[in-house]
Each structure stands twice: as structure tokens, then as C-alpha cells.
Design a protein around this motif. Structure first.
Motif, PDB file in Angstrom:
ATOM      1  N   GLU A  53      10.325  55.082 -14.431  1.00  0.00           N
ATOM      2  CA  GLU A  53      11.572  54.098 -14.838  1.00  0.00           C
ATOM      3  C   GLU A  53      11.596  52.993 -13.981  1.00  0.00           C
ATOM      4  N   ARG A  98      10.528  55.247 -10.567  1.00  0.00           N
ATOM      5  CA  ARG A  98      11.007  56.609 -10.253  1.00  0.00           C
ATOM      6  C   ARG A  98      10.327  57.234 -11.411  1.00  0.00           C
ATOM      7  N   ARG A 135       8.955  59.778 -14.357  1.00  0.00           N
ATOM      8  CA  ARG A 135       9.902  60.226 -15.411  1.00  0.00           C
ATOM      9  C   ARG A 135       9.419  61.245 -16.254  1.00  0.00           C
ATOM     10  N   LEU A 152       9.904  64.849 -16.795  1.00  0.00           N
ATOM     11  CA  LEU A 152       9.895  65.690 -15.368  1.00  0.00           C
ATOM     12  C   LEU A 152      11.438  66.020 -15.036  1.00  0.00           C
ATOM     13  N   ARG A 153      11.707  67.529 -14.887  1.00  0.00           N
ATOM     14  CA  ARG A 153      12.882  67.956 -14.702  1.00  0.00           C
ATOM     15  C   ARG A 153      13.237  67.827 -13.330  1.00  0.00           C
ATOM     16  N   ASN A 154      14.703  67.535 -12.845  1.00  0.00           N
ATOM     17  CA  ASN A 154      15.118  67.605 -11.726  1.00  0.00           C
ATOM     18  C   ASN A 154      15.185  69.055 -11.349  1.00  0.00           C
ATOM     19  N   PRO A 155      14.604  69.224 -10.103  1.00  0.00           N
ATOM     20  CA  PRO A 155      14.619  70.580  -9.527  1.00  0.00           C
ATOM     21  C   PRO A 155      16.072  71.203  -9.132  1.00  0.00           C
ATOM     22  N   TRP A 156      16.948  70.239  -9.008  1.00  0.00           N
ATOM     23  CA  TRP A 156      18.394  70.398  -8.595  1.00  0.00           C
ATOM     24  C   TRP A 156      18.987  71.017  -9.902  1.00  0.00           C
ATOM     25  N   VAL A 157      18.679  70.646 -10.967  1.00  0.00           N
ATOM     26  CA  VAL A 157      19.460  71.274 -12.134  1.00  0.00           C
ATOM     27  C   VAL A 157      19.113  72.708 -12.337  1.00  0.00           C
ATOM     28  N   ASP A 158      17.503  73.177 -11.981  1.00  0.00           N
ATOM     29  CA  ASP A 158      17.497  74.481 -12.010  1.00  0.00           C
ATOM     30  C   ASP A 158      18.143  75.225 -10.894  1.00  0.00           C
TER      31      ASP A 158
END
Length: 133
Positions: free
Chosen positions: A51, A83, A85, A100-106
Motif C-alpha cells: 500500500e 507498507r 499488504r 499478510l495478516r497483522n500478527p497482533w490480530v492473532d
């Protein structure tokens, strides 16, 4: 970046500089920033995706001296932010976008569920005790 001509009216200097700044930034941003160079290994091609955001600003001050406003004193700047994405995976003639997933969401979602699972029964017991008693 070129500076507006000396005969440009002072009121038009900021607009002219903003237009030139936008043209300069736009010409430097290319598709390789949004889509990275493809990488092929063992029949699988991966193309990174980012992005991209562009921002810039400029201001001209009136200044304190009589000639300050006429000189068009001011400042400006700009920048580009990229960034990661995700990526496009091309395999067996099929292209699939994989974000790409945000690791904080996990981490945040399981912790929030655990906290809610612990807090809700406690709150329910306290409310029922108050209503009964």
C-alpha cells in the motif's frame, strides 16, 4: 524541482509550487513500488504487493519585513510511505492474492475472548445477586 518564474504573482507561488511538487512525486512513484519485482522459484511466481501513500504540503508566510511576502518565503516537503499488504502467487496458471495478516490480530482476538469469557460470568453473578438482594 524547479522554482516558479520570477514574474509569477506572489499569490500564485504556493499553487505553482504545489503543482510542481505533485508532478515531481508522481513521476518518481512507479508501479514497482506498489507491485515489487516478481520472484520465481520451482514453478511458483510471487509478486509482492504494498500500500503506497503520498503526502506533501507547502506554506508561505507573510513574514515581518516589508519584502518578506513578496519574496515568497516559506517551506514545504513531501514523502512516500509504503507498507507491505500481501503477495500475488501464480502457480499452475492460477493467480491468487494472499494478504499478510497483522500478527497482533492473532494475539488480540484470543486474549479478548478469554477476558470476555472470564468477565461475563462474574458480572452476571453480581447482577443477579443485586437483583435478588
Amino acid at each position: 524541482m524547479t522554482v516558479p518564474a520570477a514574474n509569477t504573482p506572489t499569490a500564485q507561488v504556493p499553487a505553482a509550487l504545489l503543482e510542481r511538487l505533485a508532478d515531481e512525486l508522481g513521476s518518481r512513484v512507479s508501479k514497482t513500488i506498489v507491485y515489487g519485482e516478481p520472484v520465481t522459484t520451482e514453478g511458483v511466481t510471487v509478486i509482492p504487493v504494498a500500500e503506497v501513500g503520498i503526502g506533501f504540503g507547502f506554506g508561505v508566510g507573510a513574514g515581518r519585513g516589508a519584502g518578506a511576502a513578496m519574496n515568497g518565503e516559506g517551506g514545504g516537503g513531501g514523502g512516500v510511505m509504503a507498507r507491505p499488504r500481501g503477495f500475488i502467487e501464480i502457480k499452475d496458471g492460477t493467480a491468487v492474492y494472499k494478504p499478510l495478516r497483522n500478527p497482533w490480530v492473532d494475539v488480540a482476538i484470543p486474549i479478548a475472548a478469554l477476558m470476555a469469557g472470564t468477565a461475563v460470568p462474574l458480572l452476571t453473578r453480581r447482577l443477579t445477586k443485586r437483583l435478588r438482594g
